[in-house]
Each structure stands twice: as structure tokens, then as C-alpha cells.
Enzyme design. Structure first.
Site, PDB file in Angstrom:
ATOM      1  N   TYR A  56     -25.211  19.664   0.410  1.00 34.79           N
ATOM      2  CA  TYR A  56     -25.478  18.253   0.732  1.00 34.79           C
ATOM      3  C   TYR A  56     -26.336  17.683  -0.381  1.00 34.79           C
ATOM      4  O   TYR A  56     -27.291  18.336  -0.821  1.00 34.79           O
ATOM      5  CB  TYR A  56     -26.239  18.138   2.060  1.00 34.79           C
ATOM      6  CG  TYR A  56     -25.421  17.439   3.119  1.00 34.79           C
ATOM      7  CD1 TYR A  56     -24.999  16.125   2.913  1.00 34.79           C
ATOM      8  CD2 TYR A  56     -25.052  18.074   4.285  1.00 34.79           C
ATOM      9  CE1 TYR A  56     -24.225  15.481   3.864  1.00 34.79           C
ATOM     10  CE2 TYR A  56     -24.277  17.431   5.241  1.00 34.79           C
ATOM     11  CZ  TYR A  56     -23.864  16.133   5.020  1.00 34.79           C
ATOM     12  OH  TYR A  56     -23.100  15.486   5.936  1.00 34.79           O
ATOM     13  N   GLU A  58     -27.307  13.892  -0.780  1.00 35.03           N
ATOM     14  CA  GLU A  58     -27.439  12.430  -0.704  1.00 35.03           C
ATOM     15  C   GLU A  58     -28.386  11.942  -1.785  1.00 35.03           C
ATOM     16  O   GLU A  58     -29.425  12.556  -2.047  1.00 35.03           O
ATOM     17  CB  GLU A  58     -27.946  12.025   0.679  1.00 35.03           C
ATOM     18  CG  GLU A  58     -26.848  12.180   1.720  1.00 35.03           C
ATOM     19  CD  GLU A  58     -27.308  11.899   3.135  1.00 35.03           C
ATOM     20  OE1 GLU A  58     -28.453  11.459   3.326  1.00 35.03           O
ATOM     21  OE2 GLU A  58     -26.509  12.143   4.050  1.00 35.03           O
ATOM     22  N   ASP A 202      -8.792  -3.463  -9.655  1.00 33.51           N
ATOM     23  CA  ASP A 202      -8.452  -2.229  -8.940  1.00 33.51           C
ATOM     24  C   ASP A 202      -7.325  -1.565  -9.733  1.00 33.51           C
ATOM     25  O   ASP A 202      -6.163  -1.949  -9.634  1.00 33.51           O
ATOM     26  CB  ASP A 202      -8.012  -2.565  -7.515  1.00 33.51           C
ATOM     27  CG  ASP A 202      -7.725  -1.305  -6.701  1.00 33.51           C
ATOM     28  OD1 ASP A 202      -7.509  -0.238  -7.311  1.00 33.51           O
ATOM     29  OD2 ASP A 202      -7.710  -1.396  -5.464  1.00 33.51           O
ATOM     30  N   THR A 228      -9.007   4.985  -7.913  1.00 29.22           N
ATOM     31  CA  THR A 228      -8.919   6.338  -7.381  1.00 29.22           C
ATOM     32  C   THR A 228      -8.787   7.274  -8.578  1.00 29.22           C
ATOM     33  O   THR A 228      -8.557   6.835  -9.706  1.00 29.22           O
ATOM     34  CB  THR A 228      -7.698   6.510  -6.450  1.00 29.22           C
ATOM     35  OG1 THR A 228      -6.541   6.028  -7.120  1.00 29.22           O
ATOM     36  CG2 THR A 228      -7.898   5.760  -5.155  1.00 29.22           C
ATOM     37  N   LYS A 231      -4.200   9.504  -9.073  1.00 31.15           N
ATOM     38  CA  LYS A 231      -2.829   9.010  -9.339  1.00 31.15           C
ATOM     39  C   LYS A 231      -2.484   9.338 -10.794  1.00 31.15           C
ATOM     40  O   LYS A 231      -2.383  10.513 -11.129  1.00 31.15           O
ATOM     41  CB  LYS A 231      -2.758   7.524  -8.998  1.00 31.15           C
ATOM     42  CG  LYS A 231      -3.061   7.246  -7.507  1.00 31.15           C
ATOM     43  CD  LYS A 231      -2.867   5.805  -7.140  1.00 31.15           C
ATOM     44  CE  LYS A 231      -3.030   5.562  -5.658  1.00 31.15           C
ATOM     45  NZ  LYS A 231      -4.400   5.169  -5.269  1.00 31.15           N
ATOM     46  N   ARG A 237      -8.371  14.027  -5.134  1.00 31.82           N
ATOM     47  CA  ARG A 237      -8.387  12.792  -4.342  1.00 31.82           C
ATOM     48  C   ARG A 237      -9.821  12.300  -4.211  1.00 31.82           C
ATOM     49  O   ARG A 237     -10.625  12.867  -3.471  1.00 31.82           O
ATOM     50  CB  ARG A 237      -7.771  13.034  -2.959  1.00 31.82           C
ATOM     51  CG  ARG A 237      -6.322  13.465  -3.030  1.00 31.82           C
ATOM     52  CD  ARG A 237      -5.686  13.379  -1.685  1.00 31.82           C
ATOM     53  NE  ARG A 237      -5.625  12.010  -1.273  1.00 31.82           N
ATOM     54  CZ  ARG A 237      -4.553  11.228  -1.406  1.00 31.82           C
ATOM     55  NH1 ARG A 237      -3.452  11.699  -1.938  1.00 31.82           N
ATOM     56  NH2 ARG A 237      -4.580   9.989  -0.989  1.00 31.82           N
TER      57      ARG A 237
HETATM   58  N1  DSN Z   1      -1.554   4.540  -0.854  1.00 34.17           N
HETATM   59  C1  DSN Z   1      -1.632   4.184  -2.247  1.00 34.17           C
HETATM   60  C2  DSN Z   1      -0.296   4.033  -2.858  1.00 34.17           C
HETATM   61  O1  DSN Z   1       0.608   4.774  -2.474  1.00 34.17           O
HETATM   62  O2  DSN Z   1      -0.103   3.199  -3.722  1.00 34.17           O
HETATM   63  C3  DSN Z   1      -2.463   2.979  -2.447  1.00 34.17           C
HETATM   64  O3  DSN Z   1      -3.637   3.120  -1.770  1.00 34.17           O
END
Ligand code: DSN
Length: 422
Positions: A56, A58, A202, A228, A231, A237
């Protein structure tokens, strides 16, 4: 392939181990075209499964509410430094659990419930968290939404400007989840400046392309970058928020203690490794290959008579409008799945059908490029998609099975990063 890759898991929980092993086979044997997915490296997988899980912590490096942070601080500081270098930003927070909490932290940092916020409408290619009604961001805030032009499928920057000046939103989001074209961050910055709004890019879908120089960077144009890490960036993730120094305190305070508790340190470690990988020359080649593959696939699909939203792609993503094929997106996506080609059904702009049964299919090239497929394979991929959609229209399960066998054969020749050989 067997579950013995995870011997302790197999011994303790054979049922669960069998699910993981089956997923490994599925990911190895199928052609994965979901544009928000990828294959992480074995190094990222290892980093994400370490004893950092046990801690942990924080707070932030050097400012924790728990003792015993000697190593955790170094892990988080390393991830932050790598992200700053890679994206050319002043400040990075690597703690958001994923993209939606990261975006919620941006609201917490800059807006109050009831404030007007502006983003791209979900059915036009935006994201739920950009103020769409069914999301907390659309019910706790007053979301106003822009879209694309019906004739071109492209963002109408004049309309965005008119809406921003009429509404003067606290926040403007650019970016989304089904945008096949380059985002003009400079144009959004000019609009946000005129409207007096905080501009948030974003870039979840295109972060890897930006890191590899295959898409322009928002770093010089926007107040906050949200992304994120799993991707095109090919990490675990998780998510990051990046900003100029002037917003650093507000962002950090919003993530912790505003929204979250302890960071997921094992994920932070995986992010650090992914950022290291993304700083290598091979990642520049990867990012450009993702785009080259997407353009080649789009050209091949057009030749096969498919309609593509905006007529093609500049990035990793293609949105196929199946209206002219008389096969709705969901039926096509399920047939493609049976053929070993994994996609997701998706709305297209101005879709006459409902989101749970829309007219489009969304595909992308990050995963197949990670396996080493190149532009020469894209006509074959387009042919499989075309044959599968035709088979879906005719209910021809034999044709789908035949495609699946061909897909499995080709995938066996291109081992996936992080997975055992089939
Ligand atoms: N779920 C993601 C996507 O597939 O584009 C976006 O958050």
C-alpha cells in the site's frame, strides 16, 4: 500449449488456470482487430505480476502515508520520469486506475457539479466520460456535445468553435474511441483559448502513435493529456494524466486523495517497462507500421466495396459502415468472431440503428502489427473480412469455418509477444 506456464496457479486453482490457458490459445490463434487492444511484451507481463502487488502506498514518491516505500518510490519515480521524457511534458501522474477514473479526476480538478463540459458525442466517436448522458460525467455535469460532418465524416471545427463560444464550457475534451482521422490539437487549442476553457486531449487510443512519432503530439497545445497505457502504447491496463506544471497540484490532488486510494504499484511497474520499450527505435518503427497497415487495410477494404467512415484512416483505426451491405454490425461482428477475426460492433455517425445493434464494425491494426504482420498481408485480411460478411449475410457457417482455418494457419507463423507458441 498448457497451463504449466503458471505452475503455482495450476496447482492451486486448476479451474481458473484452465481459463487462462484457454485465453492464451484464443489470443494466439485469432486475428485480433479490436483497435483498443494489443499484446504486451513478456517483460510487461512479468513486471505486472510482481510482489509490488503486496504494497500500500497512498501518496506520492517521498510523500507517502505508509512506511516501507523505499523501492515503490523508485518504481513510481522511474515511470514518471520516463513518461515525461517520452511525451515531452512537465508533470505526469501514473496512478489513475484506468482511463475513466483518469478523466473523472480531470473533472474533479477543474469543474464543479453542474458546470458545462464539452466533448465529442459517443455515437460520433467520442467517449462515455466526455460528458455523455449515461456516464456520471453527463449526469453530474452538463454535457454539450459536438460531432462530425455528415458529408465528410470529419470533425467540423467551425461547429466546435460555435458551440464552445455559445456554451463557454469549463472543460473541452478532444479525442475519442472511434476516430479514424488525425486530431488537430492546435485548432482545438485556439477554440479553447477563445472560450476560456481547459482543454483536455484524451489520447488513449493514439498514445503509442504519439510516442512513436506517427501522430502529432498535443503536448504544446493542451492543458491536460489523459491516456490509458494499454492500447497502442502496449503497456498494462492503467492510465496517466500529464499536464503543465501550473496544473500539477490540481491533478495530483484530484487523483489522490480526491478520487482514489492506494496506487496499483504492480501496474506502475508495468507502465514503467512499457514506457522504456516505447522509447526504443523499434517502437518508432512499430508505430509507423501500425499506421501503414491500417492505411493498406483501408485501401483493400475500399477495393472490396466497403464504406469506411471518413473514407479511410490516418491512424490505427477503421470504422466500417455496413449499411450498404445489409448486414448489421452485431451480426457481422459475431460472424467474424466465428471466423477467428475479433472485432467490435460500433455505431457509425448518424447511425439509424441503436448502439446495442448498430450499423458499424470498428477494427484496428495495433495487435496484428505487434505480431509482425505487414502491409503485404492486408489484402488477405480484407478478403477474409469480406468473405465473412458475405457468409454472415447467407448464414454460411462452412465458409466461416474455412476462414477460421486459414486465420489459424497464418497466426501460427506470427507468434504473439508475451504468449507461448501455439
Ligand atoms: N473501451 C475503450 C475502447 O474500446 O475504445 C475505450 O474506453
Amino acid at each position: 500449449m498448457s497451463a504449466s506456464r503458471h505452475p503455482a496457479l495450476l496447482a492451486t486453482d486448476p479451474e481458473l488456470a484452465s481459463f487462462v490457458a484457454a485465453e492464451e490459445v484464443l489470443q494466439a490463434q485469432t486475428l485480433r482487430l479490436i483497435p483498443s487492444e494489443n499484446y504486451v511484451s513478456a517483460a510487461v507481463l512479468e513486471a505486472s505480476g510482481t510482489v509490488l502487488q503486496n504494497k500500500y502506498s497512498e501518496g506520492y514518491p517521498g510523500r507517502r502515508y505508509y512506511e516501507g516505500q523505499q523501492n515503490i518510490d523508485r518504481v513510481e519515480a522511474l515511470a514518471v520520469e520516463r513518461a515525461k521524457g517520452l511525451f515531452g511534458v512537465d508533470h505526469v501522474n501514473v496512478q489513475p486506475y484506468s482511463g475513466s477514473p483518469a478523466n473523472l479526476a480531470v473533472y474533479l480538478a477543474f469543474a464543479k457539479p453542474g458546470d458545462t463540459v464539452m466533448g465529442m458525442a459517443l455515437p460520433m466517436g467520442g467517449h462515455l466520460t466526455h460528458g455523455w448522458g449515461v456516464s456520471a460525467t453527463g449526469s453530474w455535469f452538463r454535457g454539450v456535445q459536438y460531432g462530425v460532418r455528415a458529408d465528410t465524416g470529419l470533425i467540423d471545427y467551425d461547429a466546435v468553435r460555435d458551440l464552445a463560444l455559445a456554451e463557454r464550457p469549463k472543460l473541452i475534451f478532444c479525442g475519442g474511441t472511434a476516430l479514424p482521422r488525425t486530431i488537430d490539437f492546435a485548432a482545438f487549442a485556439e477554440i479553447a483559448r477563445e472560450a476560456g476553457s481547459i482543454l483536455v486531449a484524451d489520447v488513449a487510443h493514439i498514445a503509442g502513435l504519439i510516442a512513436g512519432g506517427a501522430h502529432p503530439s498535443p503536448a504544446d497545445h493542451v492543458d491536460v493529456i489523459s491516456t490509458t497505457t494499454h492500447k497502442t502504447l502496449r503497456g498494462p491496463r492503467g492510465a496517466m494524466l500529464m499536464c503543465r506544471e501550473e496544473h500539477a497540484k490540481a491533478i495530483d490532488k484530484a487523483v489522490f486523495p480526491g478520487l482514489q486510494g492506494g496506487p496499483h504499484n504492480q501496474t506502475t511497474a508495468g507502465i514503467a517497462v512499457a514506457l522504456h520499450e516505447a522509447a526504443q527505435p523499434s517502437f518508432v518503427s512499430y508505430a509507423h507500421a501500425v499506421v501503414a497497415n491500417a492505411k493498406a487495410l483501408a485501401a483493400a477494404l475500399l477495393q472490396k466495396g466497403f464504406d469506411l467512415v471518413s473514407g479511410g484512416t490516418d491512424n490505427h483505426l477503421i470504422l466500417i459502415d455496413l449499411t450498404g451491405k445489409d448486414v448489421p454490425g452485431k451480426i457481422a461482428a459475431k460472424a467474424l468472431d466465428r471466423a477467428g477475426i475479433v472485432v467490435n460492433y460500433n455505431t457509425v455517425p448518424f447511425d439509424p440503428r441503436k448502439p446495442f445493434d448498430p450499423s458499424g464494425v470498428r477494427i484496428g491494426t495495433p495487435s496484428l502489427t505487434s505480431r509482425g504482420l505487414s502491409t503485404e498481408h492486408m489484402p488477405l485480411v480484407a478478403d477474409w473480412i469480406s468473405r465473412a460478411v458475405d457468409a454472415a449475410a447467407k448464414g454460411d457457417e462452412q465458409a466461416l469455418a474455412a476462414i477460421r482455418a486459414e486465420v489459424t494457419d497464418l497466426m501460427a507463423a506470427f507468434p504473439a509477444p508475451g504468449l507461448p507458441l501455439a
